[in-house]
Design a protein around this motif. Sequence first.
Motif, PDB file in Angstrom:
ATOM      1  N   SER A  95      45.773  99.642  25.254  1.00 24.72           N
ATOM      2  CA  SER A  95      44.549  99.198  25.916  1.00 24.72           C
ATOM      3  C   SER A  95      44.477  97.679  25.807  1.00 24.72           C
ATOM      4  O   SER A  95      45.283  96.984  26.399  1.00 24.72           O
ATOM      5  CB  SER A  95      43.322  99.891  25.320  1.00 24.72           C
ATOM      6  N   LYS A  96      43.561  97.130  25.011  1.00 23.96           N
ATOM      7  CA  LYS A  96      43.438  95.670  24.921  1.00 23.96           C
ATOM      8  C   LYS A  96      44.070  95.087  23.659  1.00 23.96           C
ATOM      9  O   LYS A  96      44.529  93.955  23.667  1.00 23.96           O
ATOM     10  CB  LYS A  96      41.975  95.267  25.009  1.00 23.96           C
ATOM     11  N   PHE A  97      44.079  95.849  22.564  1.00 22.70           N
ATOM     12  CA  PHE A  97      44.677  95.365  21.321  1.00 22.70           C
ATOM     13  C   PHE A  97      46.182  95.603  21.375  1.00 22.70           C
ATOM     14  O   PHE A  97      46.631  96.742  21.377  1.00 22.70           O
ATOM     15  CB  PHE A  97      44.061  96.067  20.106  1.00 22.70           C
ATOM     16  N   ASP A  98      46.974  94.521  21.402  1.00 21.41           N
ATOM     17  CA  ASP A  98      48.404  94.669  21.668  1.00 21.41           C
ATOM     18  C   ASP A  98      49.297  94.448  20.449  1.00 21.41           C
ATOM     19  O   ASP A  98      50.520  94.406  20.575  1.00 21.41           O
ATOM     20  CB  ASP A  98      48.835  93.716  22.783  1.00 21.41           C
ATOM     21  N   HIS A  99      48.733  94.319  19.247  1.00 19.03           N
ATOM     22  CA  HIS A  99      49.543  93.997  18.070  1.00 19.03           C
ATOM     23  C   HIS A  99      50.587  95.064  17.765  1.00 19.03           C
ATOM     24  O   HIS A  99      51.731  94.746  17.438  1.00 19.03           O
ATOM     25  CB  HIS A  99      48.643  93.772  16.849  1.00 19.03           C
TER      26      HIS A  99
END
Length: 285
Positions: A95-99
């Motif tokens: 989604s938005k958190f790409d770590h």
Amino acid sequence: MTSKYYNLRIACDDKLGIVAAVASALSGRGANIAECNQFWDARTNKFFLRMGCIFPEAIAKDTVELALKPAVDRYDIKLKVEDKTRKPKIIIMVSKFDHAMLHLLYQIKTGWLDAEVAAIVSNHEEARALAALEGIPFHHLPVSKDTKAAQEAKLLELVHETGAELVVLARYMQVLSNELSTALFGMIINIHHSFLPSFKGAKPYHQAHERGVKLIGATAHYVTPDLDEGPIIEQETERVSHAMDAEDFVATGRDIESRVLARAVKYHLEGRVMLNAHRTVVFAP
């Protein structure tokens, strides 16, 4: 002649002579057993065996299965043979958190993870630029209550088209439907940003901070229709203190999530994970 490396996974009721029968069949085909792991679950009397076998010639998978058929029939074995000279394909969903996704891509680039990313799928556009930079096909599949069924049908079609063997939810913040979870059972790994079974659902680090916990962690598990209750593959914890705020918990958790998910994906792709009812047998190296 080119050698061939196969990974064998065997599960059955425990009986005398299973390992001998399997080893004898492999020896008859000239195989060298490079790695062997086994486990007997005394509670259920289930036996689990994983073997890495090198054959001196490019023997076909069907030939290996045929050689093992007498042992399979005799002990009612559930057998899975995987060609380890072939690079497995995976789909990463984010989604938005790409770590967690970034860590997976880095470990693939360094060779620690032996996989090919067939696609990056997201319900947001943020990951498109990174996918383009890495030369990976990007699929923007937005989802809402009204479009969920159609979106998941596209995802399932993508899995079949690419031949992906694993779908990795690298902080994909959507709950998959029961139908999709069932259709891809054992093929979807999720990273839950908490040490399950504690603090399920939304904002688990904030829940943990509110409760004043001294250890936080992350859990990688297979996805099932029961939310956050699938068989656990890998977990890790780290000590925290009262001096840390909720955002410190989140930052610490992101590091843990990335490591735990990468290890779980590695164990799965190397055939080190075997399902044992609601639990897993993990033959970690």
